[in-house]
Design a protein around this motif. Sequence first.
Motif, PDB file in Angstrom:
ATOM      1  N   UNK B   8       0.824  -1.203   0.000  1.00 19.26           N
ATOM      2  CA  UNK B   8       0.000   0.000   0.000  1.00 19.26           C
ATOM      3  C   UNK B   8       0.860   1.256   0.000  1.00 19.26           C
ATOM      4  N   UNK B   9       0.261   2.378  -0.271  1.00 23.31           N
ATOM      5  CA  UNK B   9       0.990   3.643  -0.235  1.00 23.31           C
ATOM      6  C   UNK B   9       1.204   4.119   1.186  1.00 23.31           C
ATOM      7  N   UNK B  10       0.276   3.809   2.039  1.00 22.65           N
ATOM      8  CA  UNK B  10       0.379   4.192   3.443  1.00 22.65           C
ATOM      9  C   UNK B  10      -0.098   3.044   4.326  1.00 22.65           C
ATOM     10  N   UNK B  11       0.629   2.878   5.444  1.00 25.19           N
ATOM     11  CA  UNK B  11       0.267   1.826   6.382  1.00 25.19           C
ATOM     12  C   UNK B  11       0.559   2.316   7.787  1.00 25.19           C
ATOM     13  N   UNK B  90       9.340   3.271   2.495  1.00 26.24           N
ATOM     14  CA  UNK B  90      10.049   2.153   1.882  1.00 26.24           C
ATOM     15  C   UNK B  90       9.876   2.285   0.373  1.00 26.24           C
ATOM     16  N   UNK B  91      11.011   2.474  -0.287  1.00 31.97           N
ATOM     17  CA  UNK B  91      11.027   2.719  -1.724  1.00 31.97           C
ATOM     18  C   UNK B  91      11.458   1.469  -2.470  1.00 31.97           C
ATOM     19  N   UNK B 110       6.674   5.303  -5.955  1.00 32.92           N
ATOM     20  CA  UNK B 110       6.293   6.437  -5.125  1.00 32.92           C
ATOM     21  C   UNK B 110       6.412   6.139  -3.636  1.00 32.92           C
ATOM     22  N   UNK B 111       6.779   4.928  -3.303  1.00 34.42           N
ATOM     23  CA  UNK B 111       7.051   4.603  -1.916  1.00 34.42           C
ATOM     24  C   UNK B 111       5.847   4.129  -1.132  1.00 34.42           C
ATOM     25  N   UNK B 112       6.125   3.413  -0.066  1.00 31.14           N
ATOM     26  CA  UNK B 112       5.111   2.975   0.893  1.00 31.14           C
ATOM     27  C   UNK B 112       5.485   3.556   2.250  1.00 31.14           C
ATOM     28  N   UNK B 113       4.605   4.417   2.745  1.00 31.05           N
ATOM     29  CA  UNK B 113       4.853   5.058   4.034  1.00 31.05           C
ATOM     30  C   UNK B 113       4.408   4.134   5.152  1.00 31.05           C
ATOM     31  N   UNK B 114       5.306   3.902   6.097  1.00 25.64           N
ATOM     32  CA  UNK B 114       4.964   3.096   7.270  1.00 25.64           C
ATOM     33  C   UNK B 114       5.047   3.956   8.517  1.00 25.64           C
ATOM     34  N   UNK B 115       3.969   3.936   9.296  1.00 28.53           N
ATOM     35  CA  UNK B 115       3.966   4.579  10.605  1.00 28.53           C
ATOM     36  C   UNK B 115       3.670   3.523  11.648  1.00 28.53           C
TER      37      UNK B 115
END
Lengths: 112, 117
Positions: B8-11, B90-91, B110-115
């Motif tokens: 996903x793009x954001x997690x 994570x690219x 475009x990367x996957x942002x992990x928080x």
Amino acid sequence: QQQVKQSPQSLIVQKGGISIINCAYENTAFDYFPWYQQFPGKGPALLIAIRPDVSEKKEGRFTISFNKSAKQFSLHIMDSQPGDSATYFCAARGSGNTPLVFGKGTRLSVIA
Amino acid sequence: DTGVSQDPRHKITKRGQNVTFRCDPISEHNRLYWYRQTLGQGPEFLTYFQNEAQLEKSRLLSDRFSAERPKGSFSTLEIQRTEQGDSAMYLCASSLGSGTGLGNTIYFGEGSWLTVV
């Protein structure tokens, strides 16, 4: 140990001015030097790249200058525009197509 | 034009949970790379594949991280027992992998942002 050192960390340039970002490297095995542009929330995108057998490469308003003896290379953005406001990363790669190593980035702001 | 696709793009995940990211490289690109990027820093290399073979792993890739590319096409990056320090983008990137010419560009997704909370 940082393999590619980039400066400055941030840069503010007037519209129409010249933006200059510098990078230095230590590993003489590096043979490919790209610059990437990154906008907020996006992945890095290749802007321009150079091999060490030439001292300069120009593509439109973007120029890479390469000094092999000093182990330095720089990005020049001529006629800087507000749309150029982004973070710029220099990078380097060794022979054999090894993974890129990146500098820490320069945040460029072009103001009108 | 299909570039490198990440999902996903954001997690957002709780500490201790496992997460998995997927990357679909550009078609016919046989090299696939994973990088990690934190705010204000450049991308840091994690690992890369030549087809299905994992050729190199960075010291950053602790044993909680595992990457696969089972059929030499898409890849997954799994992080087990996530920690707050894993919060990053994570690219994924891909390239043709043959030769070292200027034409062998590495293209990033475009990367996957992990928080991790």
